[in-house]
Every structure is written in C-alpha cells, then in structure tokens.
Design an enzyme around this catalytic site. Structure first.
Site, short mmCIF file in Angstrom:
data_model
loop_
_atom_site.label_atom_id
_atom_site.label_comp_id
_atom_site.label_asym_id
_atom_site.label_seq_id
_atom_site.Cartn_x
_atom_site.Cartn_y
_atom_site.Cartn_z
N PRO A 11 -34.23 25.18 56.12
CA PRO A 11 -34.28 24.00 55.26
C PRO A 11 -33.61 24.17 53.91
O PRO A 11 -33.72 25.21 53.27
CB PRO A 11 -35.78 23.73 55.09
CG PRO A 11 -36.45 24.97 55.53
CD PRO A 11 -35.55 25.64 56.51
N ASN A 12 -32.92 23.12 53.53
CA ASN A 12 -32.25 22.96 52.23
C ASN A 12 -30.93 23.71 52.13
O ASN A 12 -30.19 23.52 51.15
CB ASN A 12 -33.18 23.33 51.05
CG ASN A 12 -34.40 22.46 51.02
OD1 ASN A 12 -34.27 21.24 50.99
ND2 ASN A 12 -35.59 23.04 51.08
N ARG A 19 -25.92 22.48 44.83
CA ARG A 19 -27.03 22.53 43.87
C ARG A 19 -27.35 24.00 43.58
O ARG A 19 -27.09 24.86 44.41
CB ARG A 19 -28.31 21.90 44.45
CG ARG A 19 -28.22 20.42 44.77
CD ARG A 19 -28.50 19.56 43.54
NE ARG A 19 -28.58 18.15 43.89
CZ ARG A 19 -27.54 17.36 44.11
NH1 ARG A 19 -26.31 17.86 44.06
NH2 ARG A 19 -27.70 16.08 44.40
N TYR A 24 -27.60 30.35 44.28
CA TYR A 24 -27.04 30.38 45.64
C TYR A 24 -25.51 30.36 45.67
O TYR A 24 -24.93 30.41 46.76
CB TYR A 24 -27.62 29.22 46.46
CG TYR A 24 -29.13 29.32 46.59
CD1 TYR A 24 -29.72 30.36 47.31
CD2 TYR A 24 -29.97 28.40 45.97
CE1 TYR A 24 -31.09 30.47 47.40
CE2 TYR A 24 -31.35 28.49 46.07
CZ TYR A 24 -31.90 29.53 46.78
OH TYR A 24 -33.26 29.65 46.87
N ASN A 75 -30.79 32.83 58.57
CA ASN A 75 -31.41 32.66 57.26
C ASN A 75 -32.43 31.54 57.44
O ASN A 75 -32.08 30.36 57.38
CB ASN A 75 -30.39 32.30 56.19
CG ASN A 75 -31.04 32.19 54.82
OD1 ASN A 75 -32.27 32.16 54.70
ND2 ASN A 75 -30.23 32.12 53.78
N ALA A 78 -37.05 28.83 53.57
CA ALA A 78 -38.49 28.89 53.24
C ALA A 78 -39.35 29.23 54.45
O ALA A 78 -40.44 29.81 54.30
CB ALA A 78 -38.92 27.56 52.63
N GLU A 99 -31.45 39.22 59.86
CA GLU A 99 -31.99 38.24 58.89
C GLU A 99 -31.18 38.35 57.60
O GLU A 99 -30.94 39.46 57.11
CB GLU A 99 -33.45 38.61 58.65
CG GLU A 99 -34.17 37.77 57.61
CD GLU A 99 -35.62 38.25 57.41
OE1 GLU A 99 -36.11 39.12 58.19
OE2 GLU A 99 -36.24 37.77 56.44
N HIS A 101 -30.70 36.82 53.58
CA HIS A 101 -31.09 35.99 52.43
C HIS A 101 -30.01 36.10 51.37
O HIS A 101 -29.58 37.21 51.03
CB HIS A 101 -32.44 36.44 51.85
CG HIS A 101 -33.53 36.27 52.86
ND1 HIS A 101 -33.98 35.02 53.23
CD2 HIS A 101 -34.16 37.16 53.63
CE1 HIS A 101 -34.88 35.17 54.19
NE2 HIS A 101 -35.01 36.45 54.45
N ARG A 108 -37.75 38.02 43.30
CA ARG A 108 -38.23 36.67 43.02
C ARG A 108 -39.76 36.63 43.16
O ARG A 108 -40.42 37.66 43.14
CB ARG A 108 -37.51 35.68 43.95
CG ARG A 108 -35.98 35.72 43.74
CD ARG A 108 -35.25 34.71 44.59
NE ARG A 108 -35.58 33.34 44.20
CZ ARG A 108 -35.18 32.26 44.88
NH1 ARG A 108 -34.45 32.40 45.99
NH2 ARG A 108 -35.51 31.06 44.47
#
Ligand code: CA2
Length: 145
Positions: A11-12, A19, A24, A75, A78, A99, A101, A108
């Site tokens: 998501p996103n 953004r 990112y 990835n 969330a 995986e 990120h 974080r």
C-alpha cells in the site's frame, strides 16, 4: 530458459516519486521496473511489477506467482509489520523471496522494526533507497541461475 521474477509492492507505494521524496526519493515504480528489467535482462530473465493497496490482492498475486514466477521480490510496505496472511501466502511459494524496504526501517519507529515477512524471506534489503530493488533482483538471479 527465461524465468520471470515478480516484484510485488504494497500500500501507498503507487505514490513513489510523487510524495515524501525526503524518505522515498524521486523515482517512480515505473523507474523501478525499468531498472529491475535491465538487471534481469543481463542474466536472461524478465520481471513483472505489481502494486496493490489491498492485502487480499497481494495474497492472490503471491498465489499466481506459484505458477508464474521463479522468484519474488516484495516490498509489502505497511503490511510488512501486520500481515500474517502475506506471510502464510509466501510460505506456500517455493522459490526465493527477497524482502525490500526503501527506507532503513530500523532507524525509524519501533513498530517498523518487526517484520512478519522476514520469517520467510531468504534475504532482506533495507535503507538502500529504490536501488534496493535492483540489488534484490541481482540476488534472486544468482539464486535461480
Ligand atoms: O521503506 C519502505 O520501503 C517501507 O516498506 C515503506 C512503507 C512503510 O510502511 C514501511 O514501514 C517501510 C510505506 C510506503 C509508503 O510509500 C509512500 C511512497 C511515497 C509517498 C508516500 C508513501
């Protein structure tokens, strides 16, 4: 034989490059797909990139990968930190799973430090920006031959 590597995004991540560039970066998912395709092509392989904002769609895409993909780069965004369903689906996939990120999740918030997907992943790349995807493709190409 050309093998296909699926690159799955949660998501996103459709907002990538549009953004929050300070976290990112400026590159879009289309840029990620081109960079990964170039790395895979060096080894005679192909990639397909997917993105969904819905957990069940990601689970179904992992099911399709059982027949269509030799490896998965994922990835989960969330859902990394919440989704037993994605972990279970990946456990039913037989090929290598890496995986990725974009950010260093360990620098974080504490809730980003745990990953369900890491219980299945053969490797984890975090904090290398979008270059992490190409690094993951290089690794799965070594694993699938
Ligand atoms: O660092 C990563 O790649 C993450 O998987 C990104 C997720 C976050 O929830 C994970 O903890 C770490 C968030 C993806 C949001 O993507 C955006 C991209 C551009 C603009 C806004 C959000």
């Amino acid at each position: 034989m050309v093998k296909t590597i699926h690159i799955l995004n949660g998501p996103n991540l459709n907002l990538l490059g549009k953004r929050e560039p300070e976290i990112y970066g400026h590159e879009t998912l289309a840029d990620v797909e081109s960079a990964c395709a170039a790395v895979a092509a060096e080894r005679g392989h192909a990639v397909r990139l997917f993105q969904s904002n819905h957990e069940g769609e990601i689970v179904e895409q992992i099911h399709r990968a059982r027949d269509e993909a030799a490896a998965i780069v994922i990835n989960p965004a969330a859902y990394t930190h919440t989704s037993v369903a994605i972990l279970d689906a990946l456990n039913a996939f037989e090929g290598p799973v890496i995986e990725v990120h974009i950010s260093n999740v360990h620098k974080r918030e504490a809730f980003r430090h745990h990953s369900y997907v890491s219980l299945r992943a053969d490797g984890v790349i975090a904090g290398c920006g979008v270059e992490g995807y190409a690094l993951a493709i290089r690794r799965v190409c070594s694993l699938i031959g």
